[in-house]
Design a protein around this motif. Structure first.
Motif, short mmCIF file in Angstrom:
data_model
loop_
_atom_site.label_atom_id
_atom_site.label_comp_id
_atom_site.label_asym_id
_atom_site.label_seq_id
_atom_site.Cartn_x
_atom_site.Cartn_y
_atom_site.Cartn_z
N VAL A 107 15.24 1.25 -2.07
CA VAL A 107 13.34 1.19 -1.48
C VAL A 107 13.26 0.72 -0.64
O VAL A 107 13.56 -0.01 0.04
CB VAL A 107 12.31 1.24 -2.89
CG1 VAL A 107 12.45 -0.47 -3.31
CG2 VAL A 107 11.63 1.54 -2.37
N ASP A 108 12.44 1.87 0.01
CA ASP A 108 11.81 1.33 1.72
C ASP A 108 10.54 -0.12 0.74
O ASP A 108 10.35 -0.25 0.14
CB ASP A 108 11.61 2.04 2.33
CG ASP A 108 10.08 2.80 1.80
OD1 ASP A 108 9.55 3.71 2.86
OD2 ASP A 108 9.69 2.45 0.87
N GLY A 109 10.83 -0.70 1.97
CA GLY A 109 9.43 -1.62 1.98
C GLY A 109 8.60 -0.90 1.88
O GLY A 109 7.50 -1.73 1.18
N ALA A 110 7.83 0.15 2.26
CA ALA A 110 6.55 -0.30 1.48
C ALA A 110 6.54 1.24 0.87
O ALA A 110 5.31 1.68 -0.09
CB ALA A 110 6.13 1.40 2.91
N LYS A 111 7.38 1.27 -0.53
CA LYS A 111 7.43 2.40 -1.43
C LYS A 111 7.22 2.86 -1.44
O LYS A 111 6.07 4.09 -2.22
CB LYS A 111 7.24 0.78 -2.54
CG LYS A 111 7.31 -0.37 -3.13
CD LYS A 111 7.26 -1.06 -3.92
CE LYS A 111 7.70 -2.77 -3.73
NZ LYS A 111 6.22 -3.42 -5.09
N LYS A 112 6.95 3.84 -0.99
CA LYS A 112 6.78 5.51 -0.45
C LYS A 112 8.46 5.91 -0.50
O LYS A 112 8.28 7.41 -0.32
CB LYS A 112 6.57 5.76 1.11
CG LYS A 112 4.78 5.13 0.72
CD LYS A 112 4.66 5.26 2.44
CE LYS A 112 2.87 4.41 2.30
NZ LYS A 112 2.29 4.86 3.44
N THR A 113 9.30 5.90 0.11
CA THR A 113 10.97 6.53 0.10
C THR A 113 11.58 5.66 -0.98
O THR A 113 11.91 4.09 -0.83
CB THR A 113 11.41 6.35 1.17
OG1 THR A 113 10.59 7.56 1.97
CG2 THR A 113 12.08 7.90 1.14
N VAL A 114 12.73 6.69 -2.07
CA VAL A 114 12.99 6.18 -2.73
C VAL A 114 15.03 6.58 -2.29
O VAL A 114 14.75 7.83 -1.92
CB VAL A 114 13.28 6.29 -4.36
CG1 VAL A 114 14.49 5.48 -4.76
CG2 VAL A 114 12.01 5.25 -4.26
N TYR A 115 15.73 6.23 -2.06
CA TYR A 115 16.72 6.65 -1.58
C TYR A 115 17.96 7.04 -2.25
O TYR A 115 17.90 5.57 -3.97
CB TYR A 115 17.55 5.66 0.11
CG TYR A 115 16.29 5.21 1.20
CD1 TYR A 115 15.47 4.40 0.95
CD2 TYR A 115 16.13 7.05 1.32
CE1 TYR A 115 14.92 4.67 1.72
CE2 TYR A 115 15.03 6.14 2.44
CZ TYR A 115 14.46 5.01 3.03
OH TYR A 115 14.05 5.19 3.95
N SER A 132 4.45 12.82 -1.42
CA SER A 132 4.14 14.11 -0.22
C SER A 132 2.76 13.66 0.00
O SER A 132 2.45 12.45 -0.73
CB SER A 132 3.80 15.32 -0.87
OG SER A 132 2.80 14.98 -2.11
N GLY A 133 2.75 13.54 1.58
CA GLY A 133 0.92 13.43 2.05
C GLY A 133 1.69 11.12 1.67
O GLY A 133 2.50 10.64 2.47
N GLU A 134 1.02 11.07 1.69
CA GLU A 134 0.52 9.07 1.59
C GLU A 134 0.85 8.88 -0.06
O GLU A 134 0.22 6.87 0.01
CB GLU A 134 -0.94 8.62 1.84
CG GLU A 134 -1.28 9.33 3.71
CD GLU A 134 -0.47 8.43 4.41
OE1 GLU A 134 -0.03 9.33 5.48
OE2 GLU A 134 0.00 7.56 4.46
N SER A 135 1.64 10.02 -0.16
CA SER A 135 2.00 9.30 -1.86
C SER A 135 2.82 8.18 -1.79
O SER A 135 3.50 7.99 -1.09
CB SER A 135 2.53 9.89 -3.09
OG SER A 135 0.93 11.05 -2.89
N ASN A 136 1.61 6.90 -2.81
CA ASN A 136 2.71 5.84 -2.35
C ASN A 136 3.71 6.21 -4.27
O ASN A 136 3.07 6.45 -5.04
CB ASN A 136 2.09 4.63 -2.14
CG ASN A 136 2.99 3.41 -2.74
OD1 ASN A 136 3.46 2.96 -3.61
ND2 ASN A 136 2.79 2.81 -1.66
N LEU A 137 5.06 5.58 -4.13
CA LEU A 137 5.84 5.24 -5.10
C LEU A 137 5.32 3.94 -6.67
O LEU A 137 6.39 3.98 -7.41
CB LEU A 137 6.96 5.61 -5.32
CG LEU A 137 7.78 6.72 -4.16
CD1 LEU A 137 8.41 7.07 -4.25
CD2 LEU A 137 6.78 7.88 -5.33
N ASP A 138 4.37 2.87 -5.94
CA ASP A 138 4.64 1.80 -6.60
C ASP A 138 3.54 2.13 -7.78
O ASP A 138 3.51 2.94 -8.67
CB ASP A 138 3.23 1.08 -5.70
CG ASP A 138 3.83 -0.36 -5.92
OD1 ASP A 138 2.14 -0.96 -5.85
OD2 ASP A 138 4.01 -0.82 -6.21
#
Length: 128
Positions: free
Chosen positions: A73-81, A25-31
């Motif tokens: 995962v996308d390159g920015a590591k903000k979304t996992v599919y 959520s928001g600008e949270s990164n999954l890194d």
């Protein structure tokens, strides 16, 4: 801790495909987190499906979905599919993503208690 939002669920016919998304959520990164996908059908226990390591270099898929489902995962590591192919009525469930900070040897077991920050889920219905 990061809060997760799942999306992309819907109603599909057997044999069709869907791609689910899991975003912080928001600008949270999954890194730095291992991310797991789970599902829960009515009257059944939560089932682990697929897991990405915290470095996003290793993926584990449960036998029940191996060859049909795959996490990425996308390159920015903000979304996992979760790409889901050749869906069957048995895949009907609410799908969740969650994060784990445990070592890969634990996270890859897809034990639900090893994960936290479960989102609210997204419904997938497969029916003709």
């Amino acid at each position: 801790q990061v809060q997760l939002v799942e999306s992309g669920g819907g109603f599909v016919q057997p044999g069709e495909s869907l791609t689910l998304s899991c975003a912080g959520s928001g600008e949270s990164n999954l890194d730095g987190y291992a991310v797991g996908w789970f599902r829960q059908a009515p009257g059944k226990e939560r089932e682990g499906l697929s897991c990405l390591s915290s470095t996003y270099t290793i993926t584990y898929n449960a036998n029940s979905v191996k060859g049909r489902f795959a996490a990425s995962v996308d390159g920015a590591k903000k979304t996992v599919y979760l790409q889901m192919n050749n869906l069957t009525p048995d895949d009907t469930a609410v799908y969740y993503c969650a994060t784990s900070t445990l070592p890969w040897r634990r996270a890859s077991t897809l034990t639900p208690s090893y994960f936290g920050s479960f989102g609210r889920g997204t419904q997938v219905t497969v029916s003709s």
